[in-house]
Every structure is written in C-alpha cells, then in structure tokens.
Design an enzyme around this catalytic site. Structure first.
Site, short mmCIF file in Angstrom:
data_model
loop_
_atom_site.label_atom_id
_atom_site.label_comp_id
_atom_site.label_asym_id
_atom_site.label_seq_id
_atom_site.Cartn_x
_atom_site.Cartn_y
_atom_site.Cartn_z
N CYS A 128 0.83 -1.20 0.00
CA CYS A 128 0.00 0.00 0.00
C CYS A 128 0.87 1.26 0.00
O CYS A 128 2.07 1.21 0.23
CB CYS A 128 -0.96 -0.02 1.18
N LYS A 130 1.93 4.05 1.60
CA LYS A 130 3.00 4.56 2.46
C LYS A 130 4.06 3.51 2.74
O LYS A 130 5.11 3.82 3.31
CB LYS A 130 2.42 5.07 3.78
N CYS A 200 -3.72 -0.66 -5.84
CA CYS A 200 -4.68 -0.01 -6.73
C CYS A 200 -4.09 0.20 -8.12
O CYS A 200 -2.97 0.67 -8.27
CB CYS A 200 -5.15 1.30 -6.13
N GLU A 452 -5.85 12.49 2.80
CA GLU A 452 -6.10 12.62 1.36
C GLU A 452 -7.57 12.93 1.10
O GLU A 452 -8.44 12.53 1.87
CB GLU A 452 -5.71 11.33 0.64
N SER A 478 -5.29 11.82 -3.06
CA SER A 478 -4.99 10.46 -3.48
C SER A 478 -4.35 10.48 -4.85
O SER A 478 -4.60 11.38 -5.66
CB SER A 478 -6.28 9.63 -3.52
#
EC number: 4.2.1.9
Length: 564
Positions: A128, A130, A200, A452, A478
C-alpha cells in the site's frame, strides 16, 4: 597481491562472535540456528503482509519466496513485520489521518530492527501507498545493503465491458448522488471493482512510487508494474534476494544508490508516467533521509523539461498492467535516456549503471500499443505535477495541470474545515461550477497527518464538476485524484498560513500557466484578519497523532519528523 576474503557478516558478528557472545548465540540456537550459521549474513526481511487491505494481502507468498532464496544463497533470513494502513478503506474518515503517520512508523520499524539487531542487509516488501516511502526511508537511515520488493499491482475488475478499479467506485458514488447512475449499477461496481490482491491499479500513489523506485535503481527492472497474482512476481522476489546477497558482498548501500542524480531520474519517470502528487511529498522526505539536497523547486525544474509519455489513469485511459505489457518502466526510461533526460551513470542495486541495465531496451516504444507514446508525439510536452506559488502558498503547493480544459480559474471560495462537510455539500448539490472549494486545517500539523481528499474529488468528477470546480487544501490528494485540484498548500492553516484567513466568497485564482495560487484580497484586509486569528487547539494531545502534529515539518520539506 593479497586478496582479502569477503566478510558477509560485518555487522552481525558484533552479536554472534567471541566467548562474550555465548548468551546471544544461545538465543539463536533456540530458533534452530547451527554453529555454521554465524558466519553467514543476517538479512532482515521486512514483511508488510497484512489482511487489512488487498494491497498487502498477497505479500506472504513473496516473503516466503524471498526467504527461501536468501537461505539457498547462503544467508540467514530474519523476518519482522511492518504495519500498513489502507488508504482506500480509511478514505473520508478520521482513519485517513493515520496514513501519512504510518510512513514514519514503517521507517522507524525498519531502522529500529536493522540497527538494533545488527543486520547485514535488509529486503523490504510492501504494497500500500505509504509502504514504499516508509520502507525506503528506513533503508536509507539504516544504510545497510538493501533492496525493495513491491507487492505488485492489482488486476482490473470488469462491468458492462469496462475495466474497473477503486477510483471507479469513488466516482460512481458521485454519479449516483447526481442521479446519473442507478443503485443497482453502483452496487455491481462496488462488488466487481477489486477482484483480488494487489495495489490499486492505475498510476496512483503505490504504482507511482514503485515505478520511481525502479528508476532509482533500488528495485529490479520490470518489477514495479507486475501484477501480484502472476508468477513473474514470485520470480522477481527470488531474484531480488539473490541480488541483495551480491550487494552485501560488494558493500553496496542505499545511500550509494539514492543520490541527487538518481532522484532526478526518478522524478523524470514520475513526470513521464503521469504519477501521483504524493511523489512530491515523499521524495522530499526520501531525500532528507538520504542526506541529499533536494527542494520543492527541483520538481518544477524537472517538470519543465520532461514530457508526459504514458496514457494512464487517473486522467488517462490505461492501467499499470497495460503499461507492463507495453514495455514497462524500462521502456519509458530508455526513451528518456536516449533523449538526454536521464543520468545513465547512476548505479543500481545490481551493481550495473542505469545505461547498462537499459542497453537492450529499444529506443522507441512498440507500434502495436497505445500506452506509451513516442517522444515526438507525447501526451503532453511538459510534466503534469506543477509547483504553484503565490500569496496563498509562498512555500509552494502541488497541482496536476495536464489535460485540463480550463487551466486558469478565478472563483468564489467555499470554505470547509473538514473533509466530511465538504463531501456532504457536494453530494447535496450545494457546490456549483466556478466555485473554488477550500479544505483547510488538514495539513501535517493541523489534520494532523495530511489526510487525502479522494472522496470529495471523486464525488466532483462523478457529478461532472471535475474540471469546473477548483479545490485547494493544505492536505493531500490520493493518487487517484484528477481535476482542478491543488494540494500541499504551505504554510498550512494550523501554522498561520494565509489559507487560514480565507473567508466564504473571497476571490481565489488558480493559474496553471503562471504557476500561481492567489487570494485576491487586499493586504489591509488580510492584515486585519491576521490580527484576530488564533491558532487552533491541538486535536490530539496524546499518542501517535500528537507526536506527529508536534514534530512534523512543513509539507514543503516533506512533513518529516526528524528535521532538526
């Protein structure tokens, strides 16, 4: 000439060799070590596997593959965990305030374990958003031989002949609220958008940072655009472990790789692929961890000479898996290198230079694909991540400016001090074309944690207002955001930045041509407002959020916690 033997355990021998270390070795024997193991390198495997999010739910198989390869190559794998926050799940809630905080927690975890246990090297696995900057910052602080293994991108979902991803769902919420989508279609998109593990799928923050790591040379070539479910991702994890063993033999460390020139390479690639605004914040922090001089103005310098070559979501058409099939990051890098826009002499984790790694990659993209454009026909002649300044952002702010039909806007301010009320106003049709939404007290200290703003921007796009409504914030966006949006406004509201003094209806100008963010209010009025402004009380007085708010630097310096 005497040839000195290679010492593979230069650090771990401090706790494994000599009579005085007998108690230490006893602890290792309890875990199955044998006497011969103490001459081998102790290699950390920072495993980000988690069932919190699909971004990280497919990492265990990569960790297992890397561990086996380390041990087969003559190393001892020492596994420890790193945490993650799901940006997609926490979006639009108080939980999003912990996202950027997790970057610091991850870097602290890696530095602490590597240094505390005298590890000789470390292989970091993450998925993910971070996980990537946090992982690399920890690697740079510890500065032992290290490699980053990205968990891989997600495969697209499908509905009614369209590819789907997580941003499809955020935008569908806005379409549904505007009466442009049925409840049934919204539910089907919700169910189908994410078919399995992986990060994503567009050129959002995770894929942006993994691509940048490949360009930096801290990850293997082609690895950043592989899909998590595919076997080549396992093979890449195994190869990464073998490469790390060689880096230990050659004492090749992260700070040898992450230099001013290699950061410039990484940012050129971020521009060429149309990457996330978060790359600006994270690379300021990465440069700080590396001890490299790199400022927010350097991004603008690179932007002005680098074209956007890739047609990728969120503002384009394709996903990361499509980029992979089209030639991946190596193809983009070779084009930039051939055009004189990369430093070919930068060293990579393999020990080869960038130019050597790319020598067999074609100078031009294949004709049978449309993801990567040729240099003479780019998507845009200049990069998309612009640094705007003006009285609202004397330290700078970040805007995505390419592809906008109206890159200049002046409109009335619609002021909000939290994301939830802004989203409610959008969904209630209280925001109209020409408005400039102001979301403030959401910066590193004010949020805290710089949350975000995907929920409001996704809703604007879904309602057809993505390019006709401006949105400025001292928070972040984002990687899935696009439209007339400006983030990272610095100084932030909580620090007394001018964004704190905006009132409802004030005229604000966003000018992407002039790189300007301006509050059109007289100096006298501003001075009068400032005379009565008081800093807000901290939202948190205990725990990790309080620590972050107290220590975080301004966004223009990366929102780092150790800027002493």
């Amino acid at each position: 000439m005497d040839i000195k033997p290679v010492i593979l355990n230069p650090r771990s021998k401090n706790i494994t060799e000599g009579k005085s270390r007998a108690p230490n070795r006893s602890m290792y024997y309890a875990m199955g070590y044998e006497a011969d193991d103490f001459k081998k390198p102790m290699i950390g495997v920072a495993n980000g596997h988690s069932t919190i999010t699909p971004c990280n739910s497919g990492l265990q198989k990569l960790a297992d593959a890397a561990i086996a390869a380390i041990e087969e190559a003559g190393g001892n794998a020492q596994v420890f965990g790193t945490p993650t926050i799901s940006d997609g799940m926490s979006m639009g809630t108080e939980g999003m305030k912990y996202s950027l905080v997790s970057r610091e927690v991850i870097s602290d975890c890696i530095e602490t374990c590597v240094q505390g246990q005298w590890m000789d090297g470390v292989l970091v696995i993450g998925g993910c958003d971070k996980n990537m900057p946090g992982g690399l910052m920890g690697m740079l602080r510890a500065n032992v031989p290290a490699i980053y293994v990205y968990g891989g991108t997600i495969l697209p979902g499908h509905y009614k002949g369209q590819d789907l991803n997580i941003v499809s769902v955020f935008e569908a919420v806005g379409e549904n609220a505007a009466g442009r989508m049925s409840d049934e279609d919204l539910l089907e998109i919700e169910r189908r958008a994410i078919p399995g593990p992986g990060s994503c799928g567009g050129m959002y923050t995770a894929n942006t940072m993994s691509s940048a790591f490949e360009a930096l040379g801290i990850s293997l070539v082609y690895s950043s655009t592989m899909a998590n479910p595919h076997d080549e991702k396992l093979n890449s994890a195994q190869e990464s472990a073998k490469v790390l063993i060689e880096a230990i033999k050659n004492d090749l460390k992260p700070r040898d790789i992450v230099t001013r020139k290699s950061i410039e390479n990484a940012i050129a690639v971020v521009m060429a692929i149309g990457g996330s605004t978060n790359a600006v914040l994270h690379f300021l922090a990465i440069a700080h961890a590396a001890g490299v001089e790199w400022t927010i103005d350097d991004f603008e310098r690179v932007r002005q000479k680098t074209p956007v070559l890739c047609d990728l979501k969120p503002s384009g058409k394709y996903l990361a898996v499509d980029l992979h099939r089209a030639g991946g990051i190596p193809q983009v890098m070779k084009m930039l290198l051939s055009a004189g826009l990369l430093h070919g002499d930068c060293i990579t984790i393999t020990g080869q230079t960038v130019a050597e790694v790319l020598k067999d990659v074609p100078d031009a993209p294949r004709a049978d694909q449309n993801v990567i454009r040729p240099m003479n026909k780019p998507m845009y002649a200049q990069g998309h991540l612009a640094i705007l300044k003006g009285n609202l952002a004397p330290e700078g702010c970040v805007a995505k400016i390419t592809g906008l039909k109206n890159p200049v806007m002046t409109g009335p301010a619609r002021v909000f001090e939290d994301e939830q009320s802004a989203l409610a106003a959008i969904l209630a049709n209280k925001i109209v074309a020409g408005d400039v939404m102001v979301l403030r007290y959401l910066g590193p200290k004010g949020g805290p944690g710089m949350p975000e703003m995907l929920a409001p921007t996704g809703a604007l796009v879904g309602q057809g207002l993505g390019e006709s409504v401006g949105l400025i914030t001292d928070g972040r966006f984002s990687g899935g955001t696009w439209g007339m949006v400006v983030g990272h406004v610095a100084p932030e509201a909580a620090a007394g930045g001018l964004i704190a003094l905006i009132e409802e209806g004030d005229s604000i100008t966003i000018d992407a041509h002039q790189l300007l963010l301006q509050l059109n209010v007289s100096d006298d009025i501003i001075a009068k407002r400032r005379s009565v402004w008081t800093a807000p009380q901290p939202r948190y007085t205990r725990g990790v959020q309080a620590k972050f708010a107290f220590n975080a630097s301004t966004a223009s310096k990366g929102a780092v916690l150790d800027n002493y």
